[in-house]
Each structure stands twice: as structure tokens, then as C-alpha cells.
Design an enzyme around this catalytic site. Sequence first.
Site, PDB file in Angstrom:
ATOM      1  N   PRO A   2       0.816  -1.215   0.000  1.00 49.88           N
ATOM      2  CA  PRO A   2       0.000   0.000   0.000  1.00 49.88           C
ATOM      3  C   PRO A   2       0.850   1.266   0.000  1.00 49.88           C
ATOM      4  O   PRO A   2       1.650   1.481   0.898  1.00 49.88           O
ATOM      5  CB  PRO A   2      -0.804  -0.112   1.299  1.00 49.88           C
ATOM      6  CG  PRO A   2      -0.669  -1.535   1.736  1.00 49.88           C
ATOM      7  CD  PRO A   2       0.630  -2.014   1.187  1.00 49.88           C
ATOM      8  N   GLU A   3       0.683   2.064  -1.029  1.00 43.10           N
ATOM      9  CA  GLU A   3       1.256   3.404  -1.078  1.00 43.10           C
ATOM     10  C   GLU A   3       0.097   4.385  -0.987  1.00 43.10           C
ATOM     11  O   GLU A   3      -1.023   3.979  -0.714  1.00 43.10           O
ATOM     12  CB  GLU A   3       2.074   3.576  -2.374  1.00 43.10           C
ATOM     13  CG  GLU A   3       3.136   2.499  -2.518  1.00 43.10           C
ATOM     14  CD  GLU A   3       3.970   2.622  -3.787  1.00 43.10           C
ATOM     15  OE1 GLU A   3       4.095   3.745  -4.312  1.00 43.10           O
ATOM     16  OE2 GLU A   3       4.491   1.599  -4.252  1.00 43.10           O
ATOM     17  N   HIS A  88      -5.050 -14.618   8.119  1.00 45.14           N
ATOM     18  CA  HIS A  88      -3.993 -13.762   8.655  1.00 45.14           C
ATOM     19  C   HIS A  88      -4.538 -12.527   9.363  1.00 45.14           C
ATOM     20  O   HIS A  88      -4.031 -11.423   9.208  1.00 45.14           O
ATOM     21  CB  HIS A  88      -3.023 -13.341   7.545  1.00 45.14           C
ATOM     22  CG  HIS A  88      -2.393 -14.477   6.823  1.00 45.14           C
ATOM     23  ND1 HIS A  88      -2.856 -14.932   5.604  1.00 45.14           N
ATOM     24  CD2 HIS A  88      -1.369 -15.282   7.137  1.00 45.14           C
ATOM     25  CE1 HIS A  88      -2.120 -15.951   5.200  1.00 45.14           C
ATOM     26  NE2 HIS A  88      -1.217 -16.194   6.105  1.00 45.14           N
ATOM     27  N   ARG A 107       2.421 -10.462   6.293  1.00 44.90           N
ATOM     28  CA  ARG A 107       3.835 -10.438   6.669  1.00 44.90           C
ATOM     29  C   ARG A 107       4.132  -9.733   7.979  1.00 44.90           C
ATOM     30  O   ARG A 107       5.281  -9.651   8.390  1.00 44.90           O
ATOM     31  CB  ARG A 107       4.649  -9.839   5.517  1.00 44.90           C
ATOM     32  CG  ARG A 107       4.729 -10.818   4.352  1.00 44.90           C
ATOM     33  CD  ARG A 107       5.332 -10.213   3.130  1.00 44.90           C
ATOM     34  NE  ARG A 107       6.729  -9.917   3.332  1.00 44.90           N
ATOM     35  CZ  ARG A 107       7.474  -9.296   2.432  1.00 44.90           C
ATOM     36  NH1 ARG A 107       6.941  -8.923   1.289  1.00 44.90           N
ATOM     37  NH2 ARG A 107       8.727  -9.068   2.667  1.00 44.90           N
ATOM     38  N   ARG A 149      20.997  16.575  -1.539  1.00 43.98           N
ATOM     39  CA  ARG A 149      21.173  15.122  -1.465  1.00 43.98           C
ATOM     40  C   ARG A 149      21.938  14.594  -2.672  1.00 43.98           C
ATOM     41  O   ARG A 149      21.627  14.942  -3.815  1.00 43.98           O
ATOM     42  CB  ARG A 149      19.787  14.438  -1.385  1.00 43.98           C
ATOM     43  CG  ARG A 149      18.899  14.940  -0.251  1.00 43.98           C
ATOM     44  CD  ARG A 149      19.300  14.372   1.082  1.00 43.98           C
ATOM     45  NE  ARG A 149      19.078  12.947   1.128  1.00 43.98           N
ATOM     46  CZ  ARG A 149      17.944  12.380   1.568  1.00 43.98           C
ATOM     47  NH1 ARG A 149      16.964  13.139   1.988  1.00 43.98           N
ATOM     48  NH2 ARG A 149      17.826  11.080   1.599  1.00 43.98           N
TER      49      ARG A 149
END
Length: 270
Positions: A2-3, A88, A107, A149
Site C-alpha cells: 500500500p502506497e 492472517h 507479513r 542530497r
Amino acid sequence: MPELPEVETIRAALAPRLEGRRLARVEILDPRLTRPYDLFEVAEELEGDRVVAVERRGKYLLLRLESGLGLLVHLRMTGGFHWRETTHERALLELDDGTRLAYRDVRRFGTWLVLEDAELEPYLAAKNGPEPLGPRFTSRWLGERLARRRAPLKAVLLDQRVVAGLGNIYADEALWRARLNPLRPASSVEPDETRRLVRAIRAALAAGIERQGSTFSDYRTPDGASGSMQDEFRVYGREGLPCPRCRTPIAKTRAGGRGTWYCPTCQPAT
DNA sequence: ACCTCGTCCTGGTTGC
DNA sequence: TGCAACCAGGACGAGG
């Protein structure tokens, strides 16, 4: 994974059915979910509280509660909410209308955190830069961040403090749209390229939201539906397939430790 | 301060 | 066909 578009899709699906409802029961099934804190006591405290808003900040989901507490959920790789029973399950919310909402996370990277009202804003501000679809995300701001950067451009885009919500997929898609090479040092990006990049990031994310996110492994909406953005990927996961713009085979490399797909012709190294 | 890499975790895929 | 090794990656912490 998920973004921003996937989290926004989940937020929009949860909000109308959660807002105004009381949490009749909160059950944490997997203690790792709240690591390093012990949420069992807090879970008890949440019971009876009322959800007043379901918000999204970057990739975080925020359930604002009537008491002033906030439940901050990060789905990481495989987290998601489901109105129907599923496998899960790591936590359960039972609402005062009898509805059962399961939190699924194969996970187990996802995290739940409960914060007081006054703690929420500082916490989120420390983790997240501006919302890419909001007014604070400008080419000036991005340009200032890139200039300092030397890391690969893509690695800097994955830094949530630079811009909140991009992950591996939409970073690649945005760089293709902007015709920028993911491995270029961030500080080498020129002002006109930065403007292109801002527009490309917005367009890639907006397309993802419109298509309800991308489903190719695990992500589903809370109703169990699939997104369709995966059918619109220009480069992500498309090694050897033709670039939609120039037909050059898409190449795969690594940037910031992540699998990275790009068009060698449209996104030249210099 | 910045940068890279290892870690967490499971299931699907790959390779012998 | 079986099974082990490998791979996926968001955030974070260690170490350079």
C-alpha cells in the site's frame, strides 16, 4: 504494497462506515502489531470510544476518536482492512452496530500506535513531509530537498520526509512520466526538471487513486475488491516490455536497494 | 548530516 | 515432483 493511492482508497472505504460508530470491542490478535509498545491495555481503553474521523497522512491511516486519542495504523507491505472474515487476521474491531472489521497482515510488518491528541501532529510531522496532492508540495520545496542530497533521485523520493506517500511503484511511475533517470544524483536535477517531477508525481498518484490502487499480490479494498492501476503501469515490473512512449524495452536496475524499472531512452542517465 | 545495508516477516517463485 | 534458497519492500537502526 500500500502506497498513497491504496491507503487513500482504504480510507475512503472505511470512513462512511466507521465515522460515528463506537468501538464495542478491540482485540489485538498479534502482539507484534503494536511493538515496541504493549497495546493490550490501550486496546481495552479504546473500547467504547467513538470514531469521529478516518484520515490519511502519507501512508498512515488515522482513526480519530471522540476522547482525543488517535489510532495510527501503518500498513507497511501487506496490511489491510476487511469487512469480511479473512486469513492472517492480526486484530479485530467490533462496532456498536454489530459490524466486524478485521485487520489482515500476512507479513506482519504493519504497526498500530495509539497517541494522545497533542502527540499526533508532532509525530506525523516528524515522519512525513508535505502531501504530494496538497498545496505545500511545490517545485520550490522539492528542489530545495533534492539540492542537498547526493543519493540516487529515486532513493530521495522514497524518503517520506521529502514527500509523503510515494513507494516503490509510484516512484518508478512518476520518474517515467517526468522522463528522469532514477539513478541520477538528486542534486543534479535542474529546476525545469523538478517542475516536471512535481507534476509527474501528482499525475501518477491521481491515476492510482482514480483506479482504486493497484492489486497484483496482496492489496484489496475493505470490500475485497481489486484495484486496476496495475493494468496502467508504464514501467513498474515491466522488464523487457516496450516503453509505451518509444517502444524501447524497459530495463531493470536497483536504486536505494529497491527493484527499479525505467526506460533507457526516455530516461537517459544524463 | 548523509548514505548504504541489514533486519523484520511470509508466501510465491525459482532452481536443482 | 519435492524442497530449499531466494526474492519482494516500508521503515528503522547500525555503522561508515
